[in-house]
Write an enzyme that holds these catalytic residues in place. Structure first.
Site, PDB file in Angstrom:
ATOM      1  N   LYS A  35     -23.262 -62.219 -11.779  1.00 49.76           N
ATOM      2  CA  LYS A  35     -23.366 -60.888 -12.394  1.00 49.76           C
ATOM      3  C   LYS A  35     -21.973 -60.334 -12.685  1.00 49.76           C
ATOM      4  CE  LYS A  35     -24.175 -59.013  -7.789  1.00 49.76           C
ATOM      5  NZ  LYS A  35     -23.700 -57.735  -7.390  1.00 49.76           N
ATOM      6  N   ARG A 129     -30.943 -49.666   0.674  1.00 48.77           N
ATOM      7  CA  ARG A 129     -30.484 -49.483  -0.696  1.00 48.77           C
ATOM      8  C   ARG A 129     -31.690 -49.679  -1.608  1.00 48.77           C
ATOM      9  NH1 ARG A 129     -25.528 -53.109  -3.030  1.00 48.77           N
ATOM     10  NH2 ARG A 129     -27.122 -54.725  -2.913  1.00 48.77           N
ATOM     11  N   TYR A 253       6.659 -43.336 -13.165  1.00 50.78           N
ATOM     12  CA  TYR A 253       6.070 -41.992 -13.127  1.00 50.78           C
ATOM     13  C   TYR A 253       6.233 -41.365 -11.742  1.00 50.78           C
ATOM     14  CZ  TYR A 253       3.759 -42.717 -17.621  1.00 50.78           C
ATOM     15  OH  TYR A 253       3.496 -42.922 -18.946  1.00 50.78           O
ATOM     16  N   MET A 301      -0.122 -47.606 -17.042  1.00 50.14           N
ATOM     17  CA  MET A 301      -1.277 -48.196 -17.736  1.00 50.14           C
ATOM     18  C   MET A 301      -0.994 -49.629 -18.204  1.00 50.14           C
ATOM     19  SD  MET A 301      -3.342 -46.885 -21.110  1.00 50.14           S
ATOM     20  CE  MET A 301      -3.824 -45.320 -20.418  1.00 50.14           C
TER      21      MET A 301
END
Ligand SMILES: Cc1ncc(COP(=O)(O)O)c(C=O)c1O
Length: 357
Positions: A35, A129, A253, A301
């Site tokens: 998956k 779940r 940053y 990024m």
């Protein structure tokens, strides 16, 4: 010229890990869990590579099952989340998908449809779940009884199998055994990757290895290689800038890292836009020119910075491994406060997957 940020996928290592799962599963047969785009490795390529060894695949949803069919593969495909609407049941019958029904709504859909796909039932043994509780299961089986031969198996999922000291897995197994005794015709499946590494854990007829196929650890205490697994994905990029920072100069940053001595620093063309975790902080390892080096400052990024003190000759164009054979994805995940599952499935579409045998 393309940006040289790539995920190299070693399909031999994938097959090796599947064989290890099969060996650990003993008499159980592993259904390969592919998956989330084959845990980020590319569901089509992964399914093709395992097509001979694996008898069955498991995915979350019908779109993923269809991606396997698009490769021309005819294996049974188990849908671990069941179906998302009534119409899906017809697709399951037509395509040979085996949904795991976990709610009475899905059972209602099945009863009102005139089709009879092969199904599994999910038993909730304590994870809370998905699934029917033990007392609900009898009723579900009774409702489906007129549709003879429809139910293939019974499945549950462990909540704590990754922790060898936790008693919950034994308790869940006991509930499962007690309930499944009433249904001797059902095939049984309980264990994900971690269960393959639990001494004495019964895996019944089918196991469900996922993360271990990709070489990362399912355990909280050991890394993939320590468990005998081979890393499948290598996330690589290259240096696109090199400079020397003077004492007191900051990088990136927020200026969150400051040079305390003159420091050779390199910028790598990979960032959170590629799936490299922004939470990986200063000190997260990477590999360049045969040496381990450390990330410094904040991940951007499209870029991140490395302290190149250990590799003074490093220059623009040098290859960098962010995770792979030399720096484990489990280790990077730990530095980022997460698990390898998230890192592998989070590599974004802009990173080309390059496959090798
Ligand atoms: C129901 C079920 N079975 C098996 C797996 C595979 O688990 P793992 O990747 O830990 O082997 C998962 C993964 O989330 C799952 O949800």
């Amino acid at each position: 010229m393309p940006r040289n940020t790539v995920a190299r996928i070693d399909l031999d290592a994938l097959r090796f890990n599947f064989e290890l799962a099969a060996a650990k599963a003993g008499s159980a047969r592993p259904m390969a869990v592919v998956k989330a785009d084959g845990y980020g490795h590319g569901i089509g390529a992964v399914a093709r590579a395992l097509a001979t060894a694996a008898e069955c695949f498991a995915v979350a949803c019908i779109e993923e099952a269809q991606a396997i069919r698009a490769e021309g593969l005819t294996h049974p495909v188990v849908l671990l989340e069941g179906v998302h609407d009534q119409a899906d049941l017809k697709t399951c019958l037509k395509e040979g998908f085996e949904p795991v029904l976990h709610s009475s709504v899905q059972v209602d859909w099945l009863i009102s449809e005139q089709v009879r796909p092969v199904i599994w039932l999910k038993l909730n043994t304590g994870m809370n779940r998905l699934g029917f509780n033990a007392r609900e299961l009898d009723n579900v089986v009774e409702r489906l009884a007129p549709r003879e031969g429809l139910i293939k198996g019974l499945m549950t999922h462990f909540s704590c199998a990754d922790d060898l000291d936790n008693a919950e897995t034994a308790a869940q197994t006991e509930v499962f055994v007690n309930v499944s005794e009433a249904y001797p015709d059902f095939q049984r499946s309980v264990g994900n990757s971690a269960a393959h590494f639990r001494p004495g854990q019964a895996l019944f007829e089918w196991s469900r290895p996922g993360i271990m196929l990709y070489g990362a650890t399912p355990m909280i205490s050991q890394s993939g290689p320590e468990l005998g697994l081979r890393p499948v994905m290598s996330l690589e990029s290259e240096l696109i800038a090199v400079r020397t920072l003077a004492v007191g100069e900051q990088v990136g940053y927020g200026g969150s890292w400051t040079a305390e001595k003159p420091t050779s620093m390199g910028i790598v063309a990979v960032g959170y836009g590629d799936g490299y975790p922004r939470h990986a902080g200063t000190g997260t390892p990477a590999w360049i020119s045969g040496c381990r080096v450390n990330l410094i400052g904040r991940v951007s990024m499209d870029m991140l910075a490395l302290d190149l003190s250990a590799v003074p000759d490093a220059s623009i164009g040098d290859k960098v491994e962010l995770w792979g054979a030399h720096v484990g994805v489990d280790e990077v995940a730990r530095h980022a406060g997460t698990i390898a599952y998230e890192l592998l499935t989070g590599v974004t579409a802009r990173v080309p997957r390059l496959y090798s045998e």
